[in-house]
Motif scaffolding. Structure first.
Motif, PDB file in Angstrom:
ATOM      1  N   GLY A 153      19.944 -99.739  -6.235  1.00  0.00           N
ATOM      2  CA  GLY A 153      18.844-100.388  -5.521  1.00  0.00           C
ATOM      3  C   GLY A 153      18.261 -99.559  -4.402  1.00  0.00           C
ATOM      4  O   GLY A 153      17.096 -99.695  -4.063  1.00  0.00           O
ATOM      5  N   GLU A 154      19.072 -98.718  -3.790  1.00  0.00           N
ATOM      6  CA  GLU A 154      18.599 -97.888  -2.682  1.00  0.00           C
ATOM      7  C   GLU A 154      19.648 -96.811  -2.462  1.00  0.00           C
ATOM      8  O   GLU A 154      20.765 -96.914  -2.984  1.00  0.00           O
ATOM      9  CB  GLU A 154      18.415 -98.738  -1.423  1.00  0.00           C
ATOM     10  CG  GLU A 154      19.681 -99.480  -1.092  1.00  0.00           C
ATOM     11  CD  GLU A 154      19.612-100.303   0.184  1.00  0.00           C
ATOM     12  OE1 GLU A 154      19.085 -99.791   1.185  1.00  0.00           O
ATOM     13  OE2 GLU A 154      20.113-101.421   0.169  1.00  0.00           O
ATOM     14  N   PRO A 155      19.293 -95.806  -1.688  1.00  0.00           N
ATOM     15  CA  PRO A 155      20.301 -94.780  -1.407  1.00  0.00           C
ATOM     16  C   PRO A 155      21.489 -95.423  -0.686  1.00  0.00           C
ATOM     17  O   PRO A 155      21.306 -96.282   0.167  1.00  0.00           O
ATOM     18  CB  PRO A 155      19.564 -93.811  -0.473  1.00  0.00           C
ATOM     19  CG  PRO A 155      18.106 -94.059  -0.702  1.00  0.00           C
ATOM     20  CD  PRO A 155      17.992 -95.511  -1.054  1.00  0.00           C
TER      21      PRO A 155
ATOM     22  N   ASP B  51      27.028 -94.405  -8.584  1.00  0.00           N
ATOM     23  CA  ASP B  51      25.795 -94.638  -7.829  1.00  0.00           C
ATOM     24  C   ASP B  51      24.661 -94.386  -8.808  1.00  0.00           C
ATOM     25  O   ASP B  51      24.417 -93.255  -9.214  1.00  0.00           O
ATOM     26  CB  ASP B  51      25.756 -93.670  -6.636  1.00  0.00           C
ATOM     27  CG  ASP B  51      24.456 -93.754  -5.851  1.00  0.00           C
ATOM     28  OD1 ASP B  51      23.571 -94.559  -6.208  1.00  0.00           O
ATOM     29  OD2 ASP B  51      24.317 -92.991  -4.873  1.00  0.00           O
ATOM     30  N   THR B  52      23.981 -95.471  -9.205  1.00  0.00           N
ATOM     31  CA  THR B  52      23.046 -95.385 -10.327  1.00  0.00           C
ATOM     32  C   THR B  52      21.602 -95.396  -9.838  1.00  0.00           C
ATOM     33  O   THR B  52      21.145 -96.382  -9.270  1.00  0.00           O
ATOM     34  CB  THR B  52      23.253 -96.574 -11.274  1.00  0.00           C
ATOM     35  OG1 THR B  52      22.954 -97.788 -10.565  1.00  0.00           O
ATOM     36  CG2 THR B  52      24.687 -96.639 -11.779  1.00  0.00           C
TER      37      THR B  52
ATOM     38  N   GLN C  32      14.781 -97.354 -11.880  1.00  0.00           N
ATOM     39  CA  GLN C  32      13.653 -98.147 -11.385  1.00  0.00           C
ATOM     40  C   GLN C  32      13.260 -99.196 -12.423  1.00  0.00           C
ATOM     41  O   GLN C  32      13.604 -99.060 -13.599  1.00  0.00           O
ATOM     42  CB  GLN C  32      12.422 -97.252 -11.187  1.00  0.00           C
ATOM     43  CG  GLN C  32      12.686 -95.973 -10.446  1.00  0.00           C
ATOM     44  CD  GLN C  32      11.446 -95.107 -10.356  1.00  0.00           C
ATOM     45  OE1 GLN C  32      10.931 -94.642 -11.364  1.00  0.00           O
ATOM     46  NE2 GLN C  32      10.962 -94.893  -9.145  1.00  0.00           N
ATOM     47  N   THR C  33      12.473-100.179 -11.980  1.00  0.00           N
ATOM     48  CA  THR C  33      11.933-101.160 -12.915  1.00  0.00           C
ATOM     49  C   THR C  33      11.268-100.434 -14.081  1.00  0.00           C
ATOM     50  O   THR C  33      11.414-100.814 -15.243  1.00  0.00           O
ATOM     51  CB  THR C  33      10.884-102.049 -12.200  1.00  0.00           C
ATOM     52  OG1 THR C  33      11.496-102.620 -11.043  1.00  0.00           O
ATOM     53  CG2 THR C  33      10.373-103.147 -13.113  1.00  0.00           C
TER      54      THR C  33
ATOM     55  N   ASP D  51       9.757 -91.275  -5.774  1.00  0.00           N
ATOM     56  CA  ASP D  51      10.908 -90.971  -4.920  1.00  0.00           C
ATOM     57  C   ASP D  51      10.953 -89.489  -4.560  1.00  0.00           C
ATOM     58  O   ASP D  51      10.543 -88.635  -5.344  1.00  0.00           O
ATOM     59  CB  ASP D  51      12.221 -91.311  -5.647  1.00  0.00           C
ATOM     60  CG  ASP D  51      12.556 -92.786  -5.559  1.00  0.00           C
ATOM     61  OD1 ASP D  51      12.263 -93.403  -4.521  1.00  0.00           O
ATOM     62  OD2 ASP D  51      13.113 -93.328  -6.532  1.00  0.00           O
TER      63      ASP D  51
ATOM     64  N   ARG E 205      11.632 -93.445  -0.991  1.00  0.00           N
ATOM     65  CA  ARG E 205      10.257 -93.432  -1.479  1.00  0.00           C
ATOM     66  C   ARG E 205       9.389 -92.487  -0.659  1.00  0.00           C
ATOM     67  O   ARG E 205       9.521 -92.397   0.557  1.00  0.00           O
ATOM     68  CB  ARG E 205       9.656 -94.844  -1.395  1.00  0.00           C
ATOM     69  CG  ARG E 205      10.403 -95.904  -2.178  1.00  0.00           C
ATOM     70  CD  ARG E 205      10.299 -95.778  -3.663  1.00  0.00           C
ATOM     71  NE  ARG E 205       8.958 -95.795  -4.174  1.00  0.00           N
ATOM     72  CZ  ARG E 205       8.656 -96.047  -5.450  1.00  0.00           C
ATOM     73  NH1 ARG E 205       9.627 -96.325  -6.330  1.00  0.00           N
ATOM     74  NH2 ARG E 205       7.425 -96.011  -5.866  1.00  0.00           N
TER      75      ARG E 205
ATOM     76  N   ARG F  68      11.929-103.988  -3.569  1.00  0.00           N
ATOM     77  CA  ARG F  68      10.748-103.139  -3.418  1.00  0.00           C
ATOM     78  C   ARG F  68       9.569-103.933  -2.928  1.00  0.00           C
ATOM     79  O   ARG F  68       9.218-104.943  -3.520  1.00  0.00           O
ATOM     80  CB  ARG F  68      10.387-102.609  -4.796  1.00  0.00           C
ATOM     81  CG  ARG F  68      10.737-101.204  -5.003  1.00  0.00           C
ATOM     82  CD  ARG F  68      10.569-100.889  -6.445  1.00  0.00           C
ATOM     83  NE  ARG F  68       9.204-100.454  -6.721  1.00  0.00           N
ATOM     84  CZ  ARG F  68       8.870 -99.893  -7.862  1.00  0.00           C
ATOM     85  NH1 ARG F  68       9.767 -99.735  -8.819  1.00  0.00           N
ATOM     86  NH2 ARG F  68       7.639 -99.506  -8.085  1.00  0.00           N
TER      87      ARG F  68
END
Ligand code: 6R9
Length: 643
Positions: free
Chosen positions: A382-384, A406-407, A410-411, A495, A510, A521
């Motif tokens: 979802g975020e860093p 850690d994946t 994005q949508t 990104d 971003r 987001r």
């Protein structure tokens, strides 16, 4: 940044993919993508086989993305029917209610029956192949049934997160031109009720829909429009228990999911059938090293892409047992996640950095009260993830024994693109590590030149992968403009990223006007247009600023109309206004009333300066000489409220 390295643990060396396999398969996927994906596509069942693997072009003048295009299949068949001979009595979904004393197990056999009934209810309301169905539900099993029911009959679902306001819901119903809405009387989160049906009623004052199908969750009293509103339970009792699945082309749409971009209204990201399922199924199995019989839990909401791909489609395509959680991490106590892990024997746990940071703030004791001995693997999305949160997650939650994947994705990517494989990849806290098979990332500078070796710049993907977004629903031009025009011939992620000497990727966040608040987001333009819709606001500029728990907070500069006064009361009113226009996730953290905004002589707001002021970095405002009125900057610095 942390330079600590965590090698693959000894007992992980027998995982599905080890280092040598990763390298060999990655190389194969680059050299012979058609061969690689033709093989991988066999993991799902096709009704009629494909003969063409991939036909795609990222050329700005002719963007087109097609995978397995002449094959036919059905997603619900793959997620349910295909498993019945072996797994009819295996749990498909463990549902954990908001109230910790409420949970249930739904087997693959039961899932089949529920989905068939739901599909027949949709058919009864006139839903046909290609029609859009808006799903505005809490995290209850019916959300999964409704999504799979759409897939079964070839309808396109558009799931709208239950936290969105009537205004936001109306916009999505209208854009998707959806005649049927599926909702619940109320949702239940953290002991609080969410008025979903009332929100639908309010949305339908602005846009039209033919049928509203209402699932009973709390039994609350709700308004009723006869002829438009229908109780799901009554409808389900009136239809057949069986519903054949439709034969769908691989490129027939599966769902639309609205997501925020840097400009304008949220975009309807469109995903299709075959490639999406192959990709989510493959990545779910490899990234999480999923083994038959294991309990897998992704804490996302089905209103986001993570819920689509990694609560529902990927895991169910793999015949997994997937846990669906209605509640929140801190109800009834901050031990909830760990209690649920013990209660259901969760082996794989996938959550967001924002939740980890919040739970970290509650200390180790609430975690240590639980055993967590079933846990084998942890994931983040979802975020860093900041290295401190990573280390805590690893040491306290995973007791130094569970790798963290850690994946990054994005949508628009449909599934995970950059992530470690737990049996193959040494971990570096804060790095999403290396690309998955068939994924070709590049880092480019602002001129679009590809950078080599260790470098930092903008992240693009040079070629298509099966899970990729196919278009923006109803707006191919916007699709091309948004993703393929910044760097000609490449998919632009929005990104920034750094690549280190080991070829590991570190996502820096971003680089466009999208902010990431608690992993959600939001487009700054969306919040700005909500603010200027208020009668007392003449102009607004929104930027993100670093926030300890949320990752980024929302900082809004607001200029008022002549005669309006900057009072505490108005500040509260504007916060409430934005919550009503978009939803609670868009609640501004800071509103600064500004007599004027810093603009260039051509009238462009200088966001760079606004970001610096929001960050409290007054010493590095940079060149302000091009400003039309340099004085406004000083005034903004003086007027900055404490954050
Ligand atoms: C899956 C999802 C996408 C944006 C993306 C990036 C950020 C997601 C991340 C990550 C660093 C990770 N993001 N995962 N940043 N590391 N592991 O979150 O989709 O809601 O569309 O957000 O989230 O900035 O561009 P979505």
């Amino acid at each position: 940044m942390s330079e600590k390295i965590y090698p693959v643990p000894e007992d992980w060396k027998n995982a599905r993919v080890d280092e040598a396999t990763y390298r060999a398969l990655y190389e194969r996927s680059m050299k012979d993508p058609d061969g690689f994906w033709a093989e991988q596509a066999q993991r799902i069942e096709w009704i009629s086989p494909f003969t063409t693997v991939k036909r795609s072009s990222f050329d700005t003048h002719n963007v087109s993305i097609k995978w397995f295009e002449d094959g036919t299949t059905n997603v619900a068949m793959n997620c349910i029917d295909r498993h019945l001979p072996e797994r009819a009595n295996q749990t498909a979904i463990i549902w954990e209610g908001d109230d910790p004393s409420v949970s249930k197990h739904i087997t693959y056999g039961e899932l089949h029956d529920h989905v068939c009934r739901f599909a027949n209810v949709l058919k009864k309301h006139g839903v046909k192949k290609g029609d859009r169905v808006t799903i505005y539900l809490p995290m209850i099993p019916e959300a999964a049934y409704a999504m799979l029911a759409c897939a079964r009959i070839g309808a396109i679902h558009s799931v709208v997160f239950g936290g969105f306001s009537p205004e936001a819901l109306a916009g999505r119903i209208e854009d998707a031109q959806s005649d049927v809405i599926v909702t619940a009387d109320e949702g239940l989160r953290g002991g609080r009720r969410v008025a979903l049906k009332a929100n639908v009623d309010a949305a339908l004052e602005k846009v039209e829909a033919k049928s509203v199908i209402v699932v009973t969750r709390t039994g609350a009293e709700i308004d009723w429009v006869p002829g438009r509103d229908f109780r799901y339970e009554e409808e389900a009792a009136s239809v057949h228990a069986d519903c054949p699945y439709a034969e769908m082309g691989a490129e027939d749409p599966l769902f639309i999911l609205y997501t925020s971009g840097s400009t304008g209204k949220p975009k309807g990201v469109l995903h299709t059938t075959g490639g999406y399922l192959v990709y989510t199924s493959l990545t779910h199995e490899l990234v999480f090293d999923y083994r038959p019989g294991e309990v897998y839990w992704c804490t996302a909401d089905v209103g986001w892409v993570t819920g689509h791909s990694y609560i529902l489609y990927g895991p169910l395509a793999n015949g997994a047992t997937t846990l669906m959680f209605e509640g929140v991490p801190n109800y009834p106590s901050v031990s909830r996640f760990w209690d649920v892990i013990d209660k259901h024997g969760v082996n794989i746990f996938y959550t967001a950095p924002t939740a980890i940071r919040a739970l970290m703030a509650a200390g180790e004791e609430p975690v240590k009260k639980s055993s967590r001995k079933s846990l084998r693997l942890l994931g983040s999305v979802g975020e860093p993830i900041n290295p401190e949160a990573w280390e805590w997650y690893h040491r306290v939650v995973g007791e130094d024994r569970c790798p963290i994947v850690d994946t990054w994705w994005q949508t628009e990517t449909g599934g995970i693109l950059i992530a470690p494989l737990p049996g193959a990849t040494a971990l570096k806290p804060g790095s999403a590590t290396r690309p998955l098979f068939g994924v070709f990332p590049e880092i480019v500078d602002s001129a679009g030149d590809v950078l080599e070796g260790a470098c930092e710049g903008n992240l693009v993907i040079a070629d298509s992968w099966p899970g990729q977004v196919r278009t923006v629903f109803g707006d191919q031009e916007r699709f091309v403009q948004t993703y393929f025009s910044t760097y000609s011939g490449k998919y632009f992620t929005g990104d920034g990223a750094r690549r280190d000497a080991d070829g590991y990727y570190w996502i820096t966040g971003r680089v466009d006007d999208v902010i990431n608040v608690s992993g959600h987001r939001l487009g700054t333009a969306e919040i700005e247009s909500a603010l200027v819709a208020h009668e007392k606001v003449s102009e607004a500029a929104v930027v993100g600023y670093p926030h300890d728990l949320k990752g980024q907070g929302i900082y809004a500069y607001v200029t008022l109309m002549e005669g309006a006064h900057p009072t505490e009361h108005l500040r509260k009113e504007l916060v409430k206004w934005v919550r009503e226009e978009i939803g609670p996730i868009a609640t501004p953290d800071v509103i600064q009333f500004a007599p004027g905004l810093p603009k260039t002589r051509s009238g462009k707001i200088m966001r760079r300066i606004l970001r610096k002021i929001a960050e409290g970095e007054f010493g590095s405002l940079g060149d302000t000489s091009t400003l039309a009125e340099p004085g406004v900057v000083e005034e903004l610095v003086r007027g900055r409220p404490a954050t």
